[in-house]
Design a protein around this motif. Structure first.
Motif, mmCIF file in Angstrom:
data_model
loop_
_atom_site.group_PDB
_atom_site.id
_atom_site.type_symbol
_atom_site.label_atom_id
_atom_site.label_comp_id
_atom_site.label_asym_id
_atom_site.label_seq_id
_atom_site.Cartn_x
_atom_site.Cartn_y
_atom_site.Cartn_z
ATOM 1 N N PHE A 95 1.092 -0.629 -0.059
ATOM 2 C CA PHE A 95 0.216 0.351 -0.175
ATOM 3 C C PHE A 95 0.810 0.997 0.125
ATOM 4 C CE2 PHE A 95 -2.419 2.815 2.070
ATOM 5 C CZ PHE A 95 -3.709 2.841 1.443
ATOM 6 N N LEU A 96 1.380 2.242 -0.643
ATOM 7 C CA LEU A 96 1.563 3.660 -1.425
ATOM 8 C C LEU A 96 0.926 4.010 -0.391
ATOM 9 C CD1 LEU A 96 4.171 3.339 -2.947
ATOM 10 C CD2 LEU A 96 2.685 1.854 -3.316
ATOM 11 N N GLY A 99 5.224 8.804 2.407
ATOM 12 C CA GLY A 99 6.154 8.717 3.267
ATOM 13 C C GLY A 99 5.592 7.746 4.167
ATOM 14 N N SER A 100 6.093 7.164 5.785
ATOM 15 C CA SER A 100 5.610 6.285 5.973
ATOM 16 C C SER A 100 5.259 6.846 7.516
ATOM 17 C CB SER A 100 7.304 5.399 6.557
ATOM 18 O OG SER A 100 8.571 6.101 7.068
ATOM 19 N N GLN A 101 5.835 8.104 7.274
ATOM 20 C CA GLN A 101 4.956 9.106 8.736
ATOM 21 C C GLN A 101 3.446 8.521 8.250
ATOM 22 O OE1 GLN A 101 6.855 11.312 11.323
ATOM 23 N NE2 GLN A 101 4.289 10.799 11.922
ATOM 24 N N GLN A 102 2.818 8.994 7.151
ATOM 25 C CA GLN A 102 1.133 8.586 6.579
ATOM 26 C C GLN A 102 1.384 7.517 7.215
ATOM 27 O OE1 GLN A 102 -0.507 8.770 2.900
ATOM 28 N NE2 GLN A 102 -1.643 10.320 3.342
ATOM 29 N N LEU A 230 6.153 -1.187 8.054
ATOM 30 C CA LEU A 230 7.019 0.193 6.796
ATOM 31 C C LEU A 230 7.628 0.098 6.719
ATOM 32 C CD1 LEU A 230 5.092 2.415 9.685
ATOM 33 C CD2 LEU A 230 4.131 1.462 7.540
ATOM 34 N N GLY A 231 8.147 0.610 5.125
ATOM 35 C CA GLY A 231 9.320 1.065 4.580
ATOM 36 C C GLY A 231 9.039 2.672 3.579
ATOM 37 N N GLY A 244 6.453 6.415 0.582
ATOM 38 C CA GLY A 244 6.919 5.252 1.540
ATOM 39 C C GLY A 244 5.577 4.055 1.192
ATOM 40 N N TRP A 245 5.826 3.339 1.768
ATOM 41 C CA TRP A 245 5.009 1.982 1.694
ATOM 42 C C TRP A 245 4.789 1.284 2.791
ATOM 43 C CZ3 TRP A 245 9.631 1.669 0.287
ATOM 44 C CH2 TRP A 245 10.604 0.620 0.752
ATOM 45 N N ILE A 246 3.140 0.679 3.151
ATOM 46 C CA ILE A 246 2.792 -0.476 4.280
ATOM 47 C C ILE A 246 3.121 -1.421 3.070
ATOM 48 C CG2 ILE A 246 1.143 -0.851 5.649
ATOM 49 C CD1 ILE A 246 0.023 1.896 6.019
#
Lengths: 391, 391
Positions: A95-96, A99-102, A230-231, A244-246
């Motif tokens: 899941f895009l 950024g990984s903050q989101q 989280l990446g 980022g992505w989940i």
């Protein structure tokens, strides 16, 4: 007009880092405070060509609305990268995010009711604490021995506090730079599964390894779907892209999709298309190797300068990767109170207190070595030592 | 593993539009369902050059972390555009977002406790309803006469329900295409001020004017700081960029900054820099004029085809701008139930029910005229009329 805000606003604070960064904007301040990559390493030319190619291909869909989960070929590419790291993942598990903050924000949105407990390392990433706090979470931490886990204490914390989420950054953690051992990773995976608690594995720095073994992610060790990984491209490509992505179970991806629809519809189509072009046409691995070499030299230099500047009293972590060193002064020092003196001496750091969810006073500080140049590292550590009056 | 989600998740729904768009992905379906701009009008060449210039200038800061409020020169440029529309705004009043959907989310985050009332038009923008619902809002609406406001009813709704927020899209509204008169705008500004209730003025379509007077925004008519204005580049430039902005009082901007820090740190630096380049080097006004001319022709054609296809029973709005026509069938028709028949006939729309916050059953539908080609408009309206069996 006086505005009446929602209750959660009382739990949001202006980020300490933000205020500190204002100090660092003054001329000639050497900043170890930020968490910024070295901009001179950004692959400007390759990113420029990537945008040029996707915008020059005559396909206007690169500028159209897209799906909330993200651009399918990019999800496939990231899934392949995850599989190469031992994580079972197909495109449906990716899941895009901006950024990984989101990623942190959306996971908190899915799981946290006001008053729910988040169990985390002490100290932990400031931005994660801030996000969970905005959902009115309570925080419980478990004992860590300079980054390592005290496993009996972790298990008793789980039993005692019944956390809704566990948040961990097991690899080259921000702020300490420390890393969990293989045994610790296995134990954490087992505990999350045994107690059925979703575990967020935040891994922004995993690629920035300077020595030591490549350790498997907790996600790859977990038998079930309790680990949410989280990446981010912020440290390996560039943070100003915001991508980022989940990696998670499809059921969680489905919920994330609904949450993100209401939050911002989807992540930029153009950004995803250009990043996909970059990943499939340039050697991202070679680029990361260049980052590693540069940051390793800066880490070595900072460790060496710390040895000269703080011969006895202070101690610090010796991270095998990442972007940060955690320095602890003798008891009685308060790094928060010392910061104005540091700023006056034109050097900045983040006081340790800001990384403790419950605000424990602290004689520690976080030092960043990825952004300053070697010359700045030398000068800055000497300025720091001078104001600490410990040499 | 069974996940226990937060209470708010029960209030999130999979967007109806999303499910409907799946229908439209089938081959040969003519879709009036989406809210998509015409991709053939995207200024691909100018956007390509904008990215190329900012990435080619040798300044790596275009890829670095940025400030949460947004890139200052872009905020200044948007403030100037707002002033040209009569809105008092300096850069300090402008806050950049990932499309105006994020603006809605952040404002909801700042103001809504569970159970708070949002007062809105009935029908209203689906995405706004979805966002407010994720914050567990309750909804109250006021009577509208084919889009116009019944002012005594609005005031009595305010008195009776004590809303925490008022949400309005006064110009070429989604879904009806209707527009508030000058008198209605003045009255709404006065009521918001009198009762001290923050009013969100959502204005994604204001630039898409095909005829009639240029009406001042509610924000420009309000004496105080109660109006929070939302703008976006999605309709005038391209939605796949994901860039919008909020115009508000500095006190609210300060709170938004803290909220967005925890949400996603900031909006893409590169996107903001490239958009700033586009706005200051290309004729955005000429481009918008081209969009206007194209959409006006499509609107005219759809109105004409509706007249032929539905000679008596149905009625519809005649919007002077925007992207949508609102069509109402005689009582007894249920457009939600008719949708599968429409899909079988290879034509799609959004059933009216989805735009009502409290889900009132409805014989209306939203028809988009910006995305389909003239040929598709002709064919699609005829397919629609055939399945409705009203001619």
């Amino acid at each position: 007009m006086m505005h009446v805000y929602a209750d959660r606003v009382n739990h949001m604070e202006n980020s300490a880092i933000r205020e500190i960064l204002k100090v660092t904007e003054q001329p000639n301040v050497i900043s170890f405070a930020g968490g910024l990559p070295a901009p001179e390493l950004f692959p400007l030319t390759d990113i420029r060509e990537s945008y040029d190619r996707v915008l020059g291909a005559g396909d206007p869909s690169v500028l159209q609305y897209g799906t909330t989960e993200g651009y399918l070929p990019l999800r496939e590419e990231i899934a392949a990268q995850m599989r190469a790291k031992g994580i079972k993942a197909e495109a449906d598990n990716i899941f895009l995010t901006n950024g990984s903050q989101q990623g942190l924000d959306l996971i908190a949105k899915l799981f946290l009711n006001p008053g729910d407990v988040v169990l985390l390392q002490n100290p932990s990433y400031l931005g994660a604490i801030q996000t969970f706090r905005s959902y009115q979470a309570n925080f419980k931490s478990f004992l860590t021995n300079e980054g390592g886990i005290n496993l009996p204490d972790l298990e008793s914390s789980i039993k005692q506090h019944g956390p809704k989420l566990i948040y961990l950054a097991p690899t080259y953690q921000n702020p300490t730079g420390t890393t969990f051992t293989l045994e610790e990773r296995q134990a954490v995976a087992r505990l999350a599964s045994q107690y059925g608690i979703p575990l967020i594995e935040d891994d922004p720095y995993g690629e920035l390894r300077y020595e030591g073994p490549i350790l498997p992610s907790i996600k790859s060790l977990a038998a079930e779907d309790e680990v949410i990984y989280l990446g981010t491209f912020s440290k390996t490509l560039a943070p100003g892209l915001r991508l980022g992505w989940i990696v998670a179970d499809q059921k969680i991806i489905a919920k994330l999709t609904v949450a993100k629809q209401g939050t911002d519809l989807h992540t930029s189509t153009l950004l995803q298309r250009a990043t996909h072009y970059y990943l499939t046409h340039f050697s991202a691995a070679e680029h990361v190797e260049k980052i590693r070499q540069t940051y390793k030299l800066r880490r070595d230099l900072m460790l060496q300068e710390l040895k000269f500047a703080f011969p006895t009293q202070a101690r610090w972590t010796e991270p095998t990767g990442g972007m940060f060193i955690w320095l602890t002064l003798p008891e009685g020092y308060d790094t928060d109170q010392l910061l104005p003196r540091a700023a006056a001496a034109k050097v900045a750091y983040v006081p340790g207190i800001h990384f403790f969810a419950n605000g424990e006073s602290n004689s520690s500080m976080r030092l960043n070595f990825s952004n300053p140049t070697p010359e700045q590292i030398k000068q800055g550590i000497n300025r720091l030592a001078a104001i600490m009056k410990v040499n």
